[in-house]
Design a protein around this motif. Sequence first.
Motif, short mmCIF file in Angstrom:
data_model
loop_
_atom_site.label_atom_id
_atom_site.label_comp_id
_atom_site.label_asym_id
_atom_site.label_seq_id
_atom_site.Cartn_x
_atom_site.Cartn_y
_atom_site.Cartn_z
N SER A 21 5.16 7.04 3.83
CA SER A 21 5.50 6.09 4.89
C SER A 21 6.78 6.51 5.61
O SER A 21 6.90 6.36 6.83
CB SER A 21 5.64 4.67 4.33
N TYR A 48 11.05 -2.33 4.53
CA TYR A 48 11.24 -2.65 3.11
C TYR A 48 12.20 -3.82 2.89
O TYR A 48 12.07 -4.55 1.90
CB TYR A 48 11.65 -1.39 2.35
N THR A 77 0.93 2.01 5.81
CA THR A 77 1.10 2.91 4.67
C THR A 77 2.06 2.28 3.67
O THR A 77 1.84 2.33 2.45
CB THR A 77 1.65 4.28 5.11
N GLY A 78 3.14 1.68 4.19
CA GLY A 78 4.08 0.98 3.33
C GLY A 78 3.44 -0.19 2.60
O GLY A 78 3.75 -0.46 1.43
N ALA A 101 1.54 0.92 -0.28
CA ALA A 101 2.39 1.41 -1.36
C ALA A 101 2.81 0.31 -2.32
O ALA A 101 3.45 0.60 -3.34
CB ALA A 101 3.65 2.07 -0.78
N ILE A 102 2.47 -0.93 -2.02
CA ILE A 102 2.92 -2.05 -2.85
C ILE A 102 1.75 -2.87 -3.36
O ILE A 102 0.74 -3.05 -2.67
CB ILE A 102 3.90 -2.94 -2.05
N TYR A 105 5.79 -0.71 -6.70
CA TYR A 105 5.73 0.28 -5.63
C TYR A 105 5.14 1.60 -6.12
O TYR A 105 5.38 2.01 -7.26
CB TYR A 105 7.12 0.54 -5.05
N LYS A 106 4.38 2.25 -5.23
CA LYS A 106 3.84 3.60 -5.49
C LYS A 106 4.76 4.60 -4.77
O LYS A 106 4.72 4.69 -3.53
CB LYS A 106 2.42 3.70 -4.98
N PRO A 107 5.58 5.34 -5.51
CA PRO A 107 6.58 6.22 -4.88
C PRO A 107 6.00 7.22 -3.88
O PRO A 107 6.62 7.49 -2.85
CB PRO A 107 7.22 6.93 -6.08
N LEU A 108 4.81 7.77 -4.19
CA LEU A 108 4.23 8.76 -3.29
C LEU A 108 3.95 8.16 -1.92
O LEU A 108 4.28 8.75 -0.88
CB LEU A 108 2.95 9.33 -3.89
N LEU A 109 3.35 6.97 -1.90
CA LEU A 109 3.03 6.33 -0.62
C LEU A 109 4.29 5.87 0.10
O LEU A 109 4.33 5.87 1.33
CB LEU A 109 2.08 5.16 -0.85
N VAL A 110 5.30 5.48 -0.66
CA VAL A 110 6.58 5.14 -0.02
C VAL A 110 7.13 6.36 0.71
O VAL A 110 7.57 6.28 1.86
CB VAL A 110 7.60 4.63 -1.06
#
Length: 252
Positions: free
Chosen positions: A146, A124, A195-196, A199-200, A138-143
């Motif tokens: 990750s 990050y 995955t990270g 998330a973006i 950012y998508k908090p769930l995918l963060v």
Amino acid sequence: MHDTMLHTDWNAPYILLSVIIAVLTSGLALELARRYTRIGTTVAPVVLGAILGYGIWAMHFVGMLAMQLPTNVVYGLPLTLISGVSAIGFLIAASVLLFKGTPTIQRILTSGTVAGSGIVLMHYVGMAALQLNATPQYKPLLVGVSVLIAVGAASVAFYLFSRVIVANLNRTARIKIQLGASLVMGAAIAGMHYTGMAAISYLPQPLNTTLMGGIDVQSLFYLVLGLTMLVFVSTATFLFIEFSTKTDRATL
């Protein structure tokens, strides 16, 4: 808002190259650590952590270069370097902790958590180094996913590392576990990274937004590729010389 996000394409050869870097550096680091441990040196955890940390950093930026965005992109040098230093620092700390005593489950989980945290931080911070005419969303769930992937897979990899380095295994069993450990650690790095990346997304900004000076995509690619080749060649040369020396002594 989703329809207004920048469209992202992916460069498949870069993705493959990033995974190869992650697996190979994991394997080389583990083999070096095993050999240093065998001769009773305290250098082993530093070697393991430093090469793993570099491999994570190199994999990350090759993986970022695989992301093709329809806008000008540069990479801020300070955050690019900080991400690399943080990865190496956390992985050395995790490796030192693993080697500090008997590799119990608690010690392995703690080492894996430290290593996974280093992978996440590097990722990050590295993403923050990306400069373009867009705002990251950012998508908090995918963060969160990750983070779990990084910590979970790193813990499994460190368990396998401990088996290779500490356990008294025959050659065949050791090679199998060593290969598995390299693949798992490579999967931890690559799985967390992509995955990270999922998330973006990027919300376009006016084209007259001023980009600060940084490293362009092509220069960063050659920098990472050059450093990676140097690490690979240097490590392979050391292993070859060490093996040849051992063979020569055995024939005397």
